[in-house]
Structure formats: C-alpha cells, structure tokens
Design a protein around this motif. Sequence first.
Motif, short mmCIF file in Angstrom:
data_model
loop_
_atom_site.label_atom_id
_atom_site.label_comp_id
_atom_site.label_asym_id
_atom_site.label_seq_id
_atom_site.Cartn_x
_atom_site.Cartn_y
_atom_site.Cartn_z
N ALA A 1 8.86 0.86 2.35
CA ALA A 1 8.42 1.36 1.05
C ALA A 1 9.17 2.62 0.65
O ALA A 1 9.61 2.76 -0.50
CB ALA A 1 6.92 1.63 1.08
N LEU A 2 9.34 3.55 1.61
CA LEU A 2 10.03 4.79 1.27
C LEU A 2 11.51 4.55 1.01
O LEU A 2 12.08 5.10 0.06
CB LEU A 2 9.86 5.82 2.39
CG LEU A 2 10.49 7.18 2.11
CD1 LEU A 2 9.91 7.81 0.84
CD2 LEU A 2 10.31 8.14 3.27
N LEU A 3 12.15 3.74 1.85
CA LEU A 3 13.57 3.45 1.64
C LEU A 3 13.79 2.78 0.29
O LEU A 3 14.75 3.11 -0.43
CB LEU A 3 14.10 2.56 2.77
CG LEU A 3 14.15 3.19 4.17
CD1 LEU A 3 14.63 2.16 5.19
CD2 LEU A 3 15.07 4.41 4.18
N SER A 4 12.92 1.85 -0.05
CA SER A 4 13.05 1.16 -1.34
C SER A 4 12.85 2.12 -2.50
O SER A 4 13.60 2.08 -3.49
CB SER A 4 12.04 0.02 -1.41
OG SER A 4 12.05 -0.60 -2.67
N TRP A 5 11.86 3.00 -2.40
CA TRP A 5 11.58 3.94 -3.49
C TRP A 5 12.72 4.95 -3.65
O TRP A 5 13.14 5.25 -4.77
CB TRP A 5 10.26 4.64 -3.25
CG TRP A 5 9.88 5.65 -4.28
CD1 TRP A 5 9.57 6.95 -4.08
CD2 TRP A 5 9.78 5.44 -5.69
NE1 TRP A 5 9.28 7.58 -5.26
CE2 TRP A 5 9.40 6.67 -6.27
CE3 TRP A 5 9.97 4.34 -6.52
CZ2 TRP A 5 9.22 6.83 -7.64
CZ3 TRP A 5 9.79 4.50 -7.89
CH2 TRP A 5 9.41 5.73 -8.44
N MET A 6 13.23 5.46 -2.54
CA MET A 6 14.35 6.40 -2.62
C MET A 6 15.59 5.74 -3.21
O MET A 6 16.33 6.35 -3.99
CB MET A 6 14.65 6.97 -1.22
CG MET A 6 13.61 7.94 -0.70
SD MET A 6 14.06 8.65 0.90
CE MET A 6 15.57 9.51 0.47
N ALA B 1 0.83 -1.21 0.00
CA ALA B 1 0.00 0.00 0.00
C ALA B 1 0.86 1.26 0.00
O ALA B 1 0.61 2.22 -0.75
CB ALA B 1 -0.94 -0.01 1.20
N PHE B 2 1.89 1.30 0.84
CA PHE B 2 2.73 2.50 0.91
C PHE B 2 3.62 2.65 -0.33
O PHE B 2 3.94 3.77 -0.74
CB PHE B 2 3.58 2.46 2.17
CG PHE B 2 2.81 2.78 3.42
CD1 PHE B 2 2.35 4.07 3.66
CD2 PHE B 2 2.54 1.80 4.35
CE1 PHE B 2 1.64 4.37 4.81
CE2 PHE B 2 1.83 2.08 5.50
CZ PHE B 2 1.37 3.37 5.73
N ALA B 3 4.03 1.53 -0.91
CA ALA B 3 4.80 1.61 -2.15
C ALA B 3 3.97 2.28 -3.23
O ALA B 3 4.46 3.12 -3.99
CB ALA B 3 5.23 0.21 -2.58
#
Length: 404
Positions: free
Chosen positions: A351-356, A271-273
Amino acid sequence: MINAKEFWKKRFSAHMKETNRYLKYIFNGHMAVAMFFFVSALAYFYQQWLQDIPEGFPTALIVGAAFGYMVSYSPVRTLLKEPDLVFLLPAEYHLGDYFRRCLYYSYVIQLYLIFLIGAALGPLYFATYPEFGTRHYLMMIGVALIIKVWNMLSNWWMLKERSPRIRVTDQLVKAVLNMVIFYFLAKGEWLFASIVTVLLVVVVLYSYNLSRKKAGLTWDLLVQKDQQRMRTFYRIANMFTDVPHLKNTVKKRHGLVRALIGGLTYRQDQAFAYLYRITFVRSSDYLGMYFRLIVIGGLAVWFVPNVWFKAAFALLFLYLTAFQMMSLWNHHRTIAWMDIYPLKKEWKTKALLSWMKQLMLFQTFLFGLLFLVQWNPVGLVIVWGGGAVFSYLFINSYVKQKLV
C-alpha cells in the motif's frame, strides 16, 4: 534565592542537547548532497542572470524588503517550560541576568540570517549600483545589526502586553519602517533613511514606555511563544526522523479525503491503502510538505534556462518528495490496533509503495506540464520518461529496502 547564571547554563545546555539531537538527522548525507546540488545550480544561474540584468530591475525594493524583514523578525528565545509558570513565577525579580542572557543568545543565533541575505543579495546590489561600492553595502549590513538590536529589545518589551492586536500592530509598523529605511539606504538616500530611522526610534521608545506601565512578565505568553518555536523545529525534524513528543494536529479536509478514497473498496487488503491516503491528507505534515516541494521544484524548473538542469531539478525534487514521504511508514507505529487487526504486513508494504509511486508520478506529470507550457518538447519527454523510470526504480529498490 535562585542563581540566574547557573539556571541559564543548565537550561541552555539542555536546549542545545535537544536541538543537536535532531540537527544531525536533518543535515544527513542525503539532504547535504541535495542541498549542495541545489545551491550550486542556483548560484551558477544567478551569476549568469546578473550578467544581463534587466534595466529598471527593482533591486532597491528587494534589498529593502529582505533586510527590513530580517531585522523585524527578532523573536526572543526564553527556553521556558510549562512548569516554570508555577516554580519560577515567585523568583521573577531574581531572573534579570537569565533574561539578559536569553536576549544575547537570541540575537547571536539570528545574525546568520542577516549575513546570509547580505551574501545572497550582494552580487545583485553591486551589479545594479556599482557606483556605491563595497563600503556602502557593508555599512548597510552594519546598520542592520544595530537596528536588529532595537527590534529585539522592542519585541521583548512588547511581550509584557497581553493584547494581540497591539502586539501585531506594533510589529507591522516596525516592519514597514524597517523596510523603508533599507529601501532608502539601498538607493543611497541617507537623509530620508535618517528621517524614517527617527520614526522607528519613536516607536521603540513607545514600546519601552508601554512596558514600564506593566506590572511584570506575561509568563504564559513567554511559554506559549517558546513552545510554538520548538513545535516548528520539531515539525521540520519530524520530516527526517521520529519526534516522539511532537503533538500532531489533524485537519478534516473532507473534499480531498473523498477524492482520494473514492476508488477504494472495503476489502481487507485495501485497509492500509485507505489509511495512508487519509493520513497523507489529514496530517499536518505530509500534504503541506508535498505541495511545497512541488512549488519550489516547479519554480526551479520554470526559471532555470538550461533544459538538462531543468530535468535535474525535477528529478531532485522527486527524490526529496519520496525521501520525505517515507516517514508515513512509521506514522502509526505506536497504535496497538495495527498489530491486533488481521492485516498482513505485505499489504502494508504494498500500500505504501503504491501510494508513494502515485505521488511521484503525479509530481512528474505536473513538472512536465511546465515544459509543455514553455513548449519544450525535449524537456517534456526527458522529465516524463525519466521521472517515471526514476520513480519506479527508486520505489522498488531503495524505498522497499528501507521499509522494515
């Protein structure tokens, strides 16, 4: 009767308090170190380039365009707010001293742009036209200060005109004339510069004559212009800290959204991704900032001759990108649904660490392509290898600790 002087003092004090509140976050330690390195490196290579400046380089054109644009860009800060449309409108004819102070303030705070351009282009001008000397260049700066006054007064008078077409035409005509004036001054052709200056004076007088035919100030336009400039400032500040009263705009960008969420599944832990990807694409802040940093960093990597400085610039802009994208973490903090849905906080962090990390690796890949085009295998290995290692370490150490 309203005291225009006291009203200006109160409004100016509130304005300075508001801007200083965010400036301390913009010029924080991280940004100061990055900008110091960036400016120092550019100054070094600028000096090296000037020692072997190409013959026939269009210095006069660059100087004329830069000075012409700087004097043409003369907005007037009125510090007006929406309630003033109701409460100050009846007192318009008592606010002459207030608007004069607005003109003084607007002129003074814009002078640094002229001095900055003058300092930046001075070495280039002296290297191209050594016969003119420092006195001629200082006279050009003095002329710029005078013409800046004319442009600001003309812009103020034109704010009485409601037609956007007339205002834009007036701005374009003055901008072209200003650039032509400084082009001739840069080449030392004072006669042609004087002729064009007379044409500029005619345009300015036309603006004055047009404003005299108008009944009064267009208060809604003044408020709109001031709000636009404050929104620009808030958008810049929002890259460094939270600006609660900033009204973010949302754009659909269906194609990019479909491309980024195509591989995601409809599971809870995704969901956050999904949220961060569409926020990055549709928000008015992140996507534009990301690509601007890529373009500016790419230009630095392309034009800087030394391979180690190229790699250093690439890593610098990777750092700036990660630092700016960290604000995604707090983007939806005021939405209550985020705490109601059965979603774990570790999913949000992951999710944020992966996206960044993906954003930084993609930026690293693009910087590496520039080395590949220039056929610089050493730089390619340094940037791709160093960028990947830096992205991993920075995300899993610094960024992870800051996500609280």
